[in-house]
Write an enzyme that holds these catalytic residues in place. Structure first.
Site, PDB file in Angstrom:
ATOM      1  N   LEU A  20       0.832  -1.207   0.000  1.00 20.76           N
ATOM      2  CA  LEU A  20       0.000   0.000   0.000  1.00 20.76           C
ATOM      3  C   LEU A  20       0.869   1.261   0.000  1.00 20.76           C
ATOM      4  CD1 LEU A  20      -2.999   1.042   0.311  1.00 20.76           C
ATOM      5  CD2 LEU A  20      -2.420   1.386   2.691  1.00 20.76           C
ATOM      6  N   ASP A 180     -11.925   4.758   3.808  1.00 23.51           N
ATOM      7  CA  ASP A 180     -12.680   3.951   2.852  1.00 23.51           C
ATOM      8  C   ASP A 180     -12.327   4.609   1.529  1.00 23.51           C
ATOM      9  OD1 ASP A 180     -14.556   3.050   1.001  1.00 23.51           O
ATOM     10  OD2 ASP A 180     -15.947   2.517   2.584  1.00 23.51           O
ATOM     11  N   HIS A 181     -11.414   4.010   0.775  1.00 22.69           N
ATOM     12  CA  HIS A 181     -10.858   4.765  -0.355  1.00 22.69           C
ATOM     13  C   HIS A 181     -11.905   5.078  -1.427  1.00 22.69           C
ATOM     14  CE1 HIS A 181     -10.254   0.663  -1.853  1.00 22.69           C
ATOM     15  NE2 HIS A 181     -10.340   1.193  -3.051  1.00 22.69           N
ATOM     16  N   HIS A 243     -17.473  -0.239   1.325  1.00 17.91           N
ATOM     17  CA  HIS A 243     -17.633   0.530   0.086  1.00 17.91           C
ATOM     18  C   HIS A 243     -19.084   0.571  -0.433  1.00 17.91           C
ATOM     19  CE1 HIS A 243     -13.395   0.120   0.370  1.00 17.91           C
ATOM     20  NE2 HIS A 243     -13.317  -1.077  -0.172  1.00 17.91           N
ATOM     21  N   LYS A 343     -15.586 -10.953  -7.533  1.00 20.04           N
ATOM     22  CA  LYS A 343     -14.269 -11.113  -8.157  1.00 20.04           C
ATOM     23  C   LYS A 343     -14.384 -12.020  -9.372  1.00 20.04           C
ATOM     24  CE  LYS A 343     -11.255 -10.261  -4.289  1.00 20.04           C
ATOM     25  NZ  LYS A 343     -10.686  -9.056  -4.891  1.00 20.04           N
TER      26      LYS A 343
HETATM   27  P1  NAP Z   1       1.908  -5.624   3.153  1.00 18.54           P
HETATM   28  O1  NAP Z   1       2.384  -5.409   1.767  1.00 18.54           O
HETATM   29  O2  NAP Z   1       1.868  -7.010   3.705  1.00 18.54           O
HETATM   30  O3  NAP Z   1       2.801  -4.705   4.107  1.00 18.54           O
HETATM   31  C1  NAP Z   1       2.852  -4.870   5.490  1.00 18.54           C
HETATM   32  C2  NAP Z   1       3.878  -3.913   6.066  1.00 18.54           C
HETATM   33  O4  NAP Z   1       3.919  -4.073   7.478  1.00 18.54           O
HETATM   34  C3  NAP Z   1       5.290  -4.118   5.565  1.00 18.54           C
HETATM   35  O5  NAP Z   1       5.900  -2.857   5.452  1.00 18.54           O
HETATM   36  C4  NAP Z   1       5.948  -4.912   6.701  1.00 18.54           C
HETATM   37  O6  NAP Z   1       7.329  -4.682   6.652  1.00 18.54           O
HETATM   38  C5  NAP Z   1       5.276  -4.252   7.900  1.00 18.54           C
HETATM   39  N1  NAP Z   1       5.246  -5.099   9.108  1.00 18.54           N
HETATM   40  C6  NAP Z   1       4.705  -6.340   9.240  1.00 18.54           C
HETATM   41  N2  NAP Z   1       4.817  -6.758  10.520  1.00 18.54           N
HETATM   42  C7  NAP Z   1       5.439  -5.757  11.201  1.00 18.54           C
HETATM   43  C8  NAP Z   1       5.819  -5.577  12.558  1.00 18.54           C
HETATM   44  N3  NAP Z   1       5.588  -6.507  13.489  1.00 18.54           N
HETATM   45  N4  NAP Z   1       6.419  -4.410  12.894  1.00 18.54           N
HETATM   46  C9  NAP Z   1       6.653  -3.439  11.978  1.00 18.54           C
HETATM   47  N5  NAP Z   1       6.298  -3.555  10.685  1.00 18.54           N
HETATM   48  C10 NAP Z   1       5.714  -4.698  10.299  1.00 18.54           C
HETATM   49  O7  NAP Z   1       0.429  -5.027   3.374  1.00 18.54           O
HETATM   50  P2  NAP Z   1      -0.319  -3.934   2.485  1.00 18.54           P
HETATM   51  O8  NAP Z   1      -0.919  -4.574   1.292  1.00 18.54           O
HETATM   52  O9  NAP Z   1       0.579  -2.770   2.285  1.00 18.54           O
HETATM   53  O10 NAP Z   1      -1.548  -3.556   3.427  1.00 18.54           O
HETATM   54  C11 NAP Z   1      -1.405  -2.768   4.594  1.00 18.54           C
HETATM   55  C12 NAP Z   1      -2.796  -2.442   5.146  1.00 18.54           C
HETATM   56  O11 NAP Z   1      -3.530  -1.732   4.185  1.00 18.54           O
HETATM   57  C13 NAP Z   1      -3.655  -3.655   5.487  1.00 18.54           C
HETATM   58  O12 NAP Z   1      -4.475  -3.311   6.573  1.00 18.54           O
HETATM   59  C14 NAP Z   1      -4.519  -3.844   4.255  1.00 18.54           C
HETATM   60  O13 NAP Z   1      -5.747  -4.490   4.548  1.00 18.54           O
HETATM   61  C15 NAP Z   1      -4.762  -2.396   3.895  1.00 18.54           C
HETATM   62  N6  NAP Z   1      -5.062  -2.180   2.480  1.00 18.54           N
HETATM   63  C16 NAP Z   1      -4.147  -2.455   1.502  1.00 18.54           C
HETATM   64  C17 NAP Z   1      -4.448  -2.201   0.180  1.00 18.54           C
HETATM   65  C18 NAP Z   1      -3.450  -2.447  -0.926  1.00 18.54           C
HETATM   66  O14 NAP Z   1      -3.726  -2.037  -2.066  1.00 18.54           O
HETATM   67  N7  NAP Z   1      -2.323  -3.056  -0.657  1.00 18.54           N
HETATM   68  C19 NAP Z   1      -5.708  -1.670  -0.166  1.00 18.54           C
HETATM   69  C20 NAP Z   1      -6.629  -1.407   0.849  1.00 18.54           C
HETATM   70  C21 NAP Z   1      -6.291  -1.652   2.161  1.00 18.54           C
HETATM   71  P3  NAP Z   1       8.450  -5.654   7.304  1.00 18.54           P
HETATM   72  O15 NAP Z   1       8.148  -7.021   6.791  1.00 18.54           O
HETATM   73  O16 NAP Z   1       9.730  -5.071   6.832  1.00 18.54           O
HETATM   74  O17 NAP Z   1       8.257  -5.519   8.762  1.00 18.54           O
END
Ligand code: NAP
Length: 500
Positions: A20, A180-181, A243, A343
């Protein structure tokens, strides 16, 4: 704050190496910087576990914004505002050094003690982080403090309440910005303007003139790598609770007395309160569920949901939901709001169709073609625009009527898609405008509705799963839901906005 003022703030992004942050947050901040909407007085601390130097982190930032950037010098300058703090959010000891770093940057960039904490991490960490921020003094600031929190906000009402209780220990309700984007999307924000700025629509916006409203959000993608999360969520929690309900609330709310955050949120909340509760044996009358099986799209063979990574081969999780919502108030009594989302469908599209009632006497009915009802179509994504479907005289000698469309396409006018939802939402948050974020009351009301549906679906295995092939238009049951009421889903292909 005057909205033209450029806010100063320290933004701490938890989860700064994640998807994200890299795909949405950094490019959105960059666009704000490029447009001059961010002052020089801003700094960002990225937090995640993996060890990175500031230089490595700044390189990540450059990589993430490069494709949308015009000028290399500006990208380099932007990246200098970013700092990295390697830290496990469950480790209490690390917050002291994060605080020190925040204080140093606060004085270096003269940030007036303004702080935004952005939780771009898995939801199980939200409560822990909020509590540490308070207990370790990161929220003790002279300026504003705001918490931005990603979806999902809880898994059901009970877990949402528990999470809310935790974050409320550190932040008051007006300091919490629940993302809520969809609320950042240009055409979702446009719903209010279309309704309340047009004398043509507002007098008709009720059960005397509208026969039904259809809200569709379809995706061509499957669950990708999110199988583990999706298995526990399903389409109902992932899309409907947030949404889809937010779009329905904007379509159905009363005109607010003023365009303030409180007034708009309160009107939206009243719609959610008026939703007819659907429970027990009524659930399968008002809602249907689907799960995709193997199929193909554009010549590509696609796996079924049960064959995807991290998915139970006998999974009961729905990847498609269609439902009928009834809003039991004076304006909407008797008007069904149909929603559907899924989906691995044949098209990627989010659209709203407002179908008006037929005129009382149809003079043209006996002509070559029966009259079409008037439709107002709001195109949310990927196209952005409005189409009004009318009837007019067919050119020539006869007095036959023919359907015509009046189109407004954002793309056609601007040549570009409108700003990313995240860009707008980050800008709003910097200015302290929470209108396009979800209030706790809305979250609680939506969960209490959705929980009653999940209670039935989780306890009854759907024997027909999978019930629609990947790449198709969805399960047949979704069509039957409308047929029972004498309606049908307007085919996506007939609703396309025509760009000029
Ligand atoms: P992701 O790619 O899995 O990223 C998770 C992040 O958290 C990484 O930077 C990870 O880095 C860090 N992390 C994990 N455990 C940690 C810990 N114990 N301490 C510190 N950092 C930690 O997840 P994401 O897709 O970006 O999603 C993040 C949030 O946004 C979620 O709630 C998801 O539901 C929401 N979201 C995402 C999207 C999207 O498009 N991706 C869309 C809507 C909502 P390290 O491994 O280096 O710690």
């Amino acid at each position: 704050m005057n909205t033209n003022e450029k806010p100063s703030a320290l933004i701490i992004i938890f989860g700064a190496t994640g998807d994200l942050a890299n795909r949405k947050l950094f490019p959105s901040l960059y666009r704000l910087f490029e447009k001059g909407n961010l002052s020089e007085k801003f700094a960002v601390i990225g937090v995640a576990r993996r060890p990175l130097s500031n230089e490595q982190f700044q390189q990540n930032i450059k990589n993430s914004v490069q494709s949308s950037a015009q000028e290399q010098a500006l990208v380099d300058e932007f990246a200098t505002h970013f700092y990295y703090h390697s830290h496990d959010v469950t480790d209490s000891a690390s917050y002291a050094s994060l605080k020190k770093m925040a204080e140093d940057l606060d004085s270096h960039y003269q940030l007036d003690g303004n702080r935004i904490f952005y939780l771009a991490m898995a939801p199980e960490f939200f409560g822990t982080i909020a509590i540490h921020l308070k207990e370790d003094g990161l929220t003790m600031v002279d300026g504003f403090k705001r918490l931005v929190i990603e979806k999902p906000f809880g898994h059901d009402l009970e877990s949402a309440k528990a999470l809310n209780k935790q974050i409320r220990k550190a932040f008051s309700e007006n300091e919490i910005y629940r993302i809520d984007h969809y609320l950042g999307k240009e055409m979702v924000q446009n719903i209010e303007v279309i309704r309340f700025a047009n004398a043509l629509f507002e007098p008709l916006w009720n059960n005397r003139y509208i026969s039904n409203i259809q809200v569709t959000s379809s995706e061509t993608l499957g669950v990708e790598e999110r199988g583990r999360y999706y298995e526990k969520s399903g389409a109902l929690r992932d899309m409907v609770q947030n949404h889809m309900f937010q779009m329905v609330a904007l379509l159905a709310m009363e005109p607010p007395i003023k365009l303030t955050t409180d007034e708009i949120r309160s009107e939206k909340g009243r719609v959610l309160k008026a939703l007819r509760p659907i429970e027990g044996n009524k659930v399968n009358e008002y809602f249907i569920r689907g799960q995709y099986g193997a199929g193909d799209l554009n010549g590509k063979t696609l796996l079924g949901y049960r064959e995807e990574q991290m998915v139970d081969p006998r999974s009961n999780t729905e990847t498609y939901v269609a439902g009928k919502l009834m809003i039991d108030n004076f304006r909407w009594a008797g008007v069904p709001f149909y929603i559907r989302t899924g989906k691995r469908l044949s098209t990627k599209s989010t659209k709203i169709v407002i179908q008006f009632k037929d005129i009382p006497m149809n003079l043209y009915y006996q002509t070559e073609q029966a009259l079409q009802p008037n439709l107002l179509v709001i195109h949310i994504q990927p196209e952005e625009g409005i189409t009004l479907h009318l009837n007019a005289k067919k050119a020539g000698q006869s007095l036959n009527a023919t359907p015509i469309k009046l189109n407004f396409a954002n793309k056609g006018i601007n040549g570009l898609n409108t700003p990313e939802a995240y860009e707008k939402l980050l800008d709003d948050c910097m200015h302290g405008d929470a209108t396009n974020f979800t209030h706790w009351d809305e979250v609680a009301l939506s969960w209490s509705f959705v929980d009653k549906i999940s209670a039935v679906w989780e306890n009854t295995k759907e024997e027909n799963f999978p019930n629609y092939p990947a790449g198709s238009k969805g399960p047949k049951a979704a069509d039957e839901l409308l047929e029972k009421d004498g309606f049908f889903w307007w085919p996506m292909a007939d609703l396309e906005v025509e760009t000029c």
